[in-house]
Motif scaffolding. Structure first.
Motif, short mmCIF file in Angstrom:
data_model
loop_
_atom_site.label_atom_id
_atom_site.label_comp_id
_atom_site.label_asym_id
_atom_site.label_seq_id
_atom_site.Cartn_x
_atom_site.Cartn_y
_atom_site.Cartn_z
N LEU A 105 0.82 -1.22 0.00
CA LEU A 105 0.00 0.00 0.00
C LEU A 105 0.85 1.26 0.00
O LEU A 105 0.58 2.21 -0.74
N MET A 106 1.87 1.29 0.82
CA MET A 106 2.71 2.50 0.89
C MET A 106 3.55 2.66 -0.39
O MET A 106 3.76 3.78 -0.85
N GLY A 107 4.03 1.57 -0.96
CA GLY A 107 4.77 1.66 -2.22
C GLY A 107 3.89 2.20 -3.33
O GLY A 107 4.32 3.03 -4.14
N THR A 108 2.64 1.75 -3.38
CA THR A 108 1.70 2.26 -4.37
C THR A 108 1.40 3.73 -4.13
O THR A 108 1.31 4.52 -5.08
N LEU A 109 1.26 4.11 -2.87
CA LEU A 109 1.00 5.52 -2.54
C LEU A 109 2.18 6.41 -2.94
O LEU A 109 1.98 7.48 -3.53
N VAL A 110 3.40 5.97 -2.65
CA VAL A 110 4.58 6.76 -3.02
C VAL A 110 4.70 6.86 -4.54
O VAL A 110 4.91 7.95 -5.10
N ALA A 111 4.56 5.73 -5.23
CA ALA A 111 4.67 5.74 -6.69
C ALA A 111 3.57 6.60 -7.31
O ALA A 111 3.82 7.37 -8.24
N GLY A 112 2.36 6.47 -6.80
CA GLY A 112 1.25 7.28 -7.31
C GLY A 112 1.46 8.76 -7.06
O GLY A 112 1.12 9.60 -7.90
N SER A 113 2.03 9.10 -5.91
CA SER A 113 2.28 10.51 -5.60
C SER A 113 3.32 11.10 -6.54
O SER A 113 3.15 12.22 -7.05
N ILE A 114 4.40 10.37 -6.77
CA ILE A 114 5.44 10.87 -7.67
C ILE A 114 4.89 11.01 -9.09
O ILE A 114 5.06 12.04 -9.75
N GLY A 115 4.24 9.97 -9.58
CA GLY A 115 3.70 10.00 -10.94
C GLY A 115 2.63 11.08 -11.12
O GLY A 115 2.61 11.78 -12.14
#
Length: 173
Positions: A105-115
């Motif tokens: 969940l946190m990896g997806t949140l970080v990747a989504g935030s950057i993208g």
């Protein structure tokens, strides 16, 4: 003799449109997948209560590499057996669900935030900023992501939060 009109309705209840939409969404939802995910989240949240043993300590009286209970030599004391340090495999799986959910969940949140940030920046600014972001994205997609993630993991070291940052940095595209 009394007659009743054919258009009369007795005992009907008006259901609001929002409730109708919610009921339709529940009917169309993939219930099996939802129950599996809710079960996984429940196991992760209540791991301290559900797990029969501490996942970091050996089980007293258990053998090293004990097989699961359905195999010869297995016991119900450790239903999925033990590992090389006589720790309960079931307890380690239960606590591993917590780590897996946090990292995912946190990896997806970080990747989504950057993208999302780069996409908004490129869309709002346009012109040369859009071109720079797009070329950066194209170059990033040309890298083999799994190999790059393993490389970054060896550089920054093993840690749950390092893995979250690495996943976000590698998969933001």
């Amino acid at each position: 003799m009394a007659t009743i009109a054919t258009d009369a309705t007795v005992g009907t209840i008006r259901v609001p449109a929002e409730v109708k939409r919610l009921l339709m969404a529940v009917r169309e939802a993939p219930l099996l997948a939802i129950f599996i995910l809710l079960g996984l989240v429940g196991v992760a949240i209540f791991a301290d209560i559900i797990a029969p043993y501490d996942p970091t300590l050996p089980v007293k009286g258990a053998k090293y590499f004990a097989p699961p209970f359905w195999m010869a030599g297995g016991s119900l004391q450790t239903p999925l057996g033990t590992d090389f340090q006589a720790r309960d495999v079931l307890s380690r799986l239960i606590f591993g669900a917590r780590v897996s959910l946090i990292v995912g969940l946190m990896g997806t949140l970080v990747a989504g935030s950057i993208g999302t940030t780069l996409g908004i920046l490129a869309g709002y600014m346009g012109h040369w900023v859009d071109q720079v972001v797009m070329r950066l994205t194209d170059a990033w997609l040309a890298l083999p992501s799994l190999v790059f993630a393993i490389f970054l993991a060896t550089v920054v070291g093993p840690s749950m939060w390092n893995i979250v940052v690495i996943l976000g940095a590698v998969y933001w595209t």
